[in-house]
Each structure stands twice: as structure tokens, then as C-alpha cells.
Design an enzyme around this catalytic site. Sequence first.
Site, short mmCIF file in Angstrom:
data_model
loop_
_atom_site.label_atom_id
_atom_site.label_comp_id
_atom_site.label_asym_id
_atom_site.label_seq_id
_atom_site.Cartn_x
_atom_site.Cartn_y
_atom_site.Cartn_z
N HIS A 153 -3.46 7.39 2.23
CA HIS A 153 -3.84 6.06 1.77
C HIS A 153 -5.18 5.72 2.41
O HIS A 153 -5.40 6.00 3.59
CB HIS A 153 -2.77 5.05 2.17
N ASN A 200 -10.23 0.13 -0.25
CA ASN A 200 -8.77 0.19 -0.32
C ASN A 200 -8.31 -0.38 -1.66
O ASN A 200 -8.34 -1.59 -1.86
CB ASN A 200 -8.18 -0.61 0.85
N CYS A 203 0.80 -1.23 0.00
CA CYS A 203 0.00 0.00 0.00
C CYS A 203 0.84 1.28 0.00
O CYS A 203 0.31 2.36 -0.24
CB CYS A 203 -0.94 0.00 1.20
#
Length: 331
Positions: free
Chosen positions: A256, A286, A116
Site C-alpha cells: 500500500h 495514496n 486502505c
Amino acid sequence: MKKITACITGVCGWVPDYVLTNQELEKMVDTTDEWITTRTGIKERRILKGEGLGTSFMAVKAAKDLLAKKKIDPLEIDAIICATATPDMPFPAMACTVADKLGAKNAFSFDLMAACSGFLYALVTGSKFIEAGGYKKILIIGADKMSSIIDYTNRETCVIFGDGAGAVLLEPNTEGFGIIDSILKTDGAGCEFLHMKAGGSIKPASIETVNAREHFVYQNGNPVFKAAITNMADVSAEIMEKNNLAGKDIAWLVPHQANKRIIDATAKRMGLDDSKVMLNIQKYGNTTNGTIPLCLWEWEKQLHKGDNLILAAFGAGFSWGAIYVKWQYNS
Ligand code: UT7
């Protein structure tokens, strides 16, 4: 000679049409819209459907839109870095396919894997090529088809992730705009909490690994949550302190999008109210490497020349980091 910095001079994103809602997930696993919304902030996510379509399909869409918007000939692109955890194939690099589909015949291309945090790592890597002076146009793409590695019988992971891609163009600048500073960190001890058990060199794919459902994301959510909430806030505060920035100096936090609670804690630590936080987790979930460029794309029109942005991420590895960007243009 004036110092060269790397600037983001354009951004585009692309998400698939198919919307997987919390209500649809309620029919697939033992979960509720209420649980997902209160624990993560997610209401729906996009899923790439279609035989033979991999992550590069979305990456190319975002990059093509960006080249068209910037009116740039693909032959002008010097390099393409794809941040992805779900490349089309284990090898070769997905970036080679992306370059081919774009017609970027003069670009060298490679993938970068930092889960990520990959988009941040790729942005910093690309910026160093620009700062060194030899490269003028670099595409940084963050893209993931997370649905290809999610077990839709596992409620602990399937509610979180979605598919999407974003691309930015990096170009040199000598007026002090662009990527001003970055802090990137890693702690491999975190691997045990978030990984894929099989399909790598330790445990190659076999009938047994497929039957044991080991080719999906494994996450022990709570330790990851605890590490994320501390480290993403810490690194964001650290980069502000290093650059003498207070909350009032920051125009936007570009976080994020893993969990709204992690984003809220980071914003609080930075002294920012909600109005300065880019948040689209409710729509996309996500998307791993897609989250940050998708935010920049959606908020591009609200960004002004000179705005101070903090980009921050945390993910598997563990890997995390923050980047201080002085935005270069008005849309
Ligand atoms: O971007 C990459 C990095 N990843 C992250 O940053 C993710 C970090 N982790 C998280 O965001 C959170 O840990 C999760 C959203 C994954 C989970 O939230 P949590 O508040 O940490 O819940 P938990 O894992 O402690 O689970 C609490 C309960 C458990 O039930 P029991 O044992 O208390 O009976 C779980 O089984 O919630 C249960 N649970 C669910 N219930 C309904 C877990 N997933 C679900 C679900 N629906 N989808």
C-alpha cells in the site's frame, strides 16, 4: 479432487488525467516540495475533475479495460466486490452501479469498507467464494476519489492523497497458483487517529458539521505512522515465516502506498532491496483502495509465472494485513 485456489488472471488500472503537483500545493497551503518529498515520497497525484463524476467512474474504466483485455463477456462475471472508502453515495453499494454500467447482469455486487486495507480484504473475500467452488469469475475493484473527502486547506492531509482505481479478475486454479495465504488484522482503538467526524450515524450531516469542516479526512499522522510502520512490517514478516519464505524467495513486495518511509521499513524487515519493491507513490500519492491494484497493473509485464508476491497494507480502523500470492501467468 485437487484443491481450488483463487488466481489473479488479469489486472487493469485507471487514473484521471489531471496532475496535482507539489508545486501547485505549495500555492494552496503552507507546504514545500521538499517537505512532501522527504516525509512521504510523493511528487504528484491525480485528481478526478468533472461535475457528477464519482468513484464508480474510475472503477468502471478500470473494469471495462480489464474485460476488454481478457475478452470476457460481462455476463460471465459472477460477482463484483468494490473496495472503497469513497462510494458514490452512502448507499446503495457502488458495486451495483459498477455492475450496471458494465452490463454484468448475472453478478451479485457489494462494497467492502476497510479503508486502505480494503483491497486486501476484498481479495481474500473474493478468493473464498472461488475456493468454495461455486464461482468462476469475480471482479475485485479497489477505487477511491479521495479528493472528494480531502480538505484542500489542511496541509496535513491534502498533500498525501490522490484518486485512482484498479481492478483484478479472480478465477479458479488447481495447480497451486494464486492466493496461497493471508493474514488480516484489525484494532478499533486506532479509530481516534484516522476517521471522518461527521456524515455517519453518530453525527449526521448538518449546517454545523459542514461549517466545522467535519466531512473531510481527519488524521493525526504521527500515531498512524508509528502503528503503520510496525504493523505492516510485522504482518509481512509473519506471513513469510508462516510460509517458510526468506527474502530471497520473494520476487515482489506490493505495498500500500501511504508513505515511502513505511514501505522502506517493511522491505527492510522482509530482507528485500529496492529492486523488489513496487513503488509508484511519487506519481499517484495514496489512492487508498487503488494503490495495490495500480501497482500490479503497472508491473504486470515484469511478473512471471511462479513469482512469489507479498501484498501488504495498513490503514484506518486500524486495519492491516498481508497476502501471499504465487503469480499465475506471464504477460
Ligand atoms: O494510508 C492510510 C494510513 N495513513 C498513513 O499510513 C499515514 C501515516 N502517517 C504519515 O505518513 C506521516 O505521519 C505524515 C506524512 C502524515 C506526517 O509526517 P510526520 O513525519 O509524521 O510529521 P508530523 O505529523 O509529526 O509533523 C511534523 C511537522 C509538524 O510541525 P511542527 O509541529 O513540528 O512545527 C507539522 O505541522 O511537520 C508539519 N507538517 C507539515 N509541514 C509542511 C505537517 N504537514 C505538513 C506539510 N508541509 N504538508
